[in-house]
Design a protein around this motif. Structure first.
Motif, PDB file in Angstrom:
ATOM      1  N   GLY A  68       0.638   7.717-100.165  1.00 43.06           N
ATOM      2  CA  GLY A  68       1.513   8.230-101.216  1.00 43.06           C
ATOM      3  C   GLY A  68       1.561   9.739-101.151  1.00 43.06           C
ATOM      4  N   ALA A  69       2.480  10.326-101.897  1.00 46.24           N
ATOM      5  CA  ALA A  69       2.660  11.775-101.892  1.00 46.24           C
ATOM      6  C   ALA A  69       1.506  12.459-102.626  1.00 46.24           C
ATOM      7  N   ASN A  70       1.428  13.777-102.490  1.00 55.28           N
ATOM      8  CA  ASN A  70       0.457  14.572-103.255  1.00 55.28           C
ATOM      9  C   ASN A  70       0.664  14.338-104.740  1.00 55.28           C
ATOM     10  N   GLY A  71      -0.421  14.140-105.476  1.00 57.16           N
ATOM     11  CA  GLY A  71      -0.324  13.977-106.925  1.00 57.16           C
ATOM     12  C   GLY A  71       0.086  12.593-107.377  1.00 57.16           C
ATOM     13  N   ALA A  72       0.155  11.639-106.429  1.00 52.07           N
ATOM     14  CA  ALA A  72       0.588  10.273-106.790  1.00 52.07           C
ATOM     15  C   ALA A  72      -0.515   9.472-107.483  1.00 52.07           C
ATOM     16  N   GLY A  73      -1.784   9.887-107.290  1.00 50.39           N
ATOM     17  CA  GLY A  73      -2.900   9.171-107.916  1.00 50.39           C
ATOM     18  C   GLY A  73      -3.883   8.585-106.924  1.00 50.39           C
ATOM     19  N   LYS A  74      -3.770   8.962-105.657  1.00 47.99           N
ATOM     20  CA  LYS A  74      -4.655   8.387-104.628  1.00 47.99           C
ATOM     21  C   LYS A  74      -6.116   8.763-104.869  1.00 47.99           C
ATOM     22  N   THR A  75      -6.362  10.063-105.022  1.00 48.74           N
ATOM     23  CA  THR A  75      -7.741  10.534-105.222  1.00 48.74           C
ATOM     24  C   THR A  75      -8.288  10.040-106.566  1.00 48.74           C
ATOM     25  N   THR A  76      -7.440  10.027-107.577  1.00 48.86           N
ATOM     26  CA  THR A  76      -7.885   9.550-108.899  1.00 48.86           C
ATOM     27  C   THR A  76      -8.329   8.091-108.824  1.00 48.86           C
ATOM     28  N   THR A  77      -7.648   7.306-108.000  1.00 54.35           N
ATOM     29  CA  THR A  77      -8.044   5.893-107.820  1.00 54.35           C
ATOM     30  C   THR A  77      -9.466   5.806-107.278  1.00 54.35           C
ATOM     31  N   LEU A  78      -9.773   6.620-106.264  1.00 50.24           N
ATOM     32  CA  LEU A  78     -11.128   6.618-105.698  1.00 50.24           C
ATOM     33  C   LEU A  78     -12.151   7.098-106.719  1.00 50.24           C
ATOM     34  N   LYS A  79     -11.788   8.134-107.466  1.00 50.84           N
ATOM     35  CA  LYS A  79     -12.714   8.659-108.480  1.00 50.84           C
ATOM     36  C   LYS A  79     -12.970   7.630-109.580  1.00 50.84           C
ATOM     37  N   ALA A  80     -11.950   6.861-109.920  1.00 46.79           N
ATOM     38  CA  ALA A  80     -12.127   5.807-110.935  1.00 46.79           C
ATOM     39  C   ALA A  80     -13.115   4.754-110.444  1.00 46.79           C
ATOM     40  N   ILE A  81     -13.003   4.384-109.174  1.00 47.56           N
ATOM     41  CA  ILE A  81     -13.916   3.387-108.593  1.00 47.56           C
ATOM     42  C   ILE A  81     -15.355   3.895-108.653  1.00 47.56           C
ATOM     43  N   CYS A  82     -15.530   5.199-108.394  1.00 52.03           N
ATOM     44  CA  CYS A  82     -16.881   5.793-108.343  1.00 52.03           C
ATOM     45  C   CYS A  82     -17.423   6.212-109.700  1.00 52.03           C
ATOM     46  N   GLY A  83     -16.635   6.040-110.752  1.00 58.58           N
ATOM     47  CA  GLY A  83     -17.095   6.446-112.070  1.00 58.58           C
ATOM     48  C   GLY A  83     -16.999   7.936-112.320  1.00 58.58           C
ATOM     49  N   LEU A  84     -16.168   8.627-111.537  1.00 62.76           N
ATOM     50  CA  LEU A  84     -16.046  10.082-111.680  1.00 62.76           C
ATOM     51  C   LEU A  84     -14.940  10.487-112.644  1.00 62.76           C
ATOM     52  N   VAL A  85     -14.093   9.534-113.031  1.00 63.49           N
ATOM     53  CA  VAL A  85     -13.133   9.766-114.126  1.00 63.49           C
ATOM     54  C   VAL A  85     -13.253   8.591-115.094  1.00 63.49           C
TER      55      VAL A  85
END
Length: 234
Positions: A34-51
């Motif tokens: 996906g494009a920048n800012g689409a939510g890719k990194t946030t998805t990983l952070k959610a899995i890891c409990g970082l958000v």
């Protein structure tokens, strides 16, 4: 192995993920493009409990890990290689790798895991006493991946492993990702280089503005006209 059900997250008043659902089976390489800012990194952070997750559920190996502390999530068998490598620049290569094994008290096992990392990344063995901040970008990426593997993950999350690297180094990194997968580690790969990601993955998801808009086998996505136009520069 990993399942996200309608995961919603916010940064303040801004909704970052708007009901993400995805599934990863054991042994797969799954990519999210996906494009920048689409939510890719946030998805990983959610899995890891970082958000914090506003609503929805995350399951790993059948257990609910939603809202668990990150240390518990790592202990359950998930490790992440963050975007931008994030090695500890003033520590040596060896110290960085040892930090990856902080949950493992078995010295013999740690030594075996180090040898495995050196098989995958021979250059790290030559740089053991070198301070991590003086490594090249490609070497730092290898160190970040090696450090994550020291946690003996069942699931490895990779966030933009090709970022800022020369094409030859990128090709090498992707070969190693496949080798890690062949040795039994399941991989969730977030990557802007959609062509490379889809060429090694089994399955792919396309994310736009916090929503999954497409999912298919990686091969089908690679040949999908919409995906070609939007992400493959064709």
């Amino acid at each position: 192995m990993l399942k996200l059900n309608n995961v919603v997250t916010h940064y303040g008043n801004i909704q970052a993920l708007k009901g993400i659902s995805l599934e990863i089976n054991q042994g797969e390489i799954v990519t999210v493009i996906g494009a920048n800012g689409a939510g890719k990194t946030t998805t990983l952070k959610a899995i890891c409990g970082l958000v914090n997750i506003t609503s929805g559920k995350i399951y790993f190996q059948g257990k609910d890990i939603t809202d668990k502390p990150t240390s518990d999530i790592v202990g359950s068998g998930i490790a992440m290689v963050p975007e931008g490598r994030r090695v500890f620049p003033r520590m040596t290569v060896l110290e960085n790798l040892q930090l990856g094994a902080y949950l493992n008290g078995d010295k013999n096992q740690i030594n075996k895991d180090l040898e495995r990392v050196f098989e995958l990344f021979p250059i790290l063995k030559q740089r053991l006493k070198q301070v991590a901040g003086t490594l090249s970008g490609g070497e730092q990426q290898m160190l970040a991946m090696g450090r994550a593997l020291m946690a003996r993950p069942k699931l490895l999350l990779l966030d933009e492993p090709s970022m800022g690297l020369a094409p030859m180094i990128v090709s090498n990194i992707f070969d190693i990702i496949q080798e890690i997968n062949r040795s039994g580690t399941t991989i969730l790969l977030v990557e802007q280089n959609a062509h490379m990601a889809l060429s090694i993955a089994h399955k792919g998801y396309v994310i736009e503005t916090g929503k999954i808009v497409m999912e298919d086998t990686a091969d089908n996505l690679l040949h999908n006209e919409q995906v070609k136009k939007a992400y493959l520069g064709e």
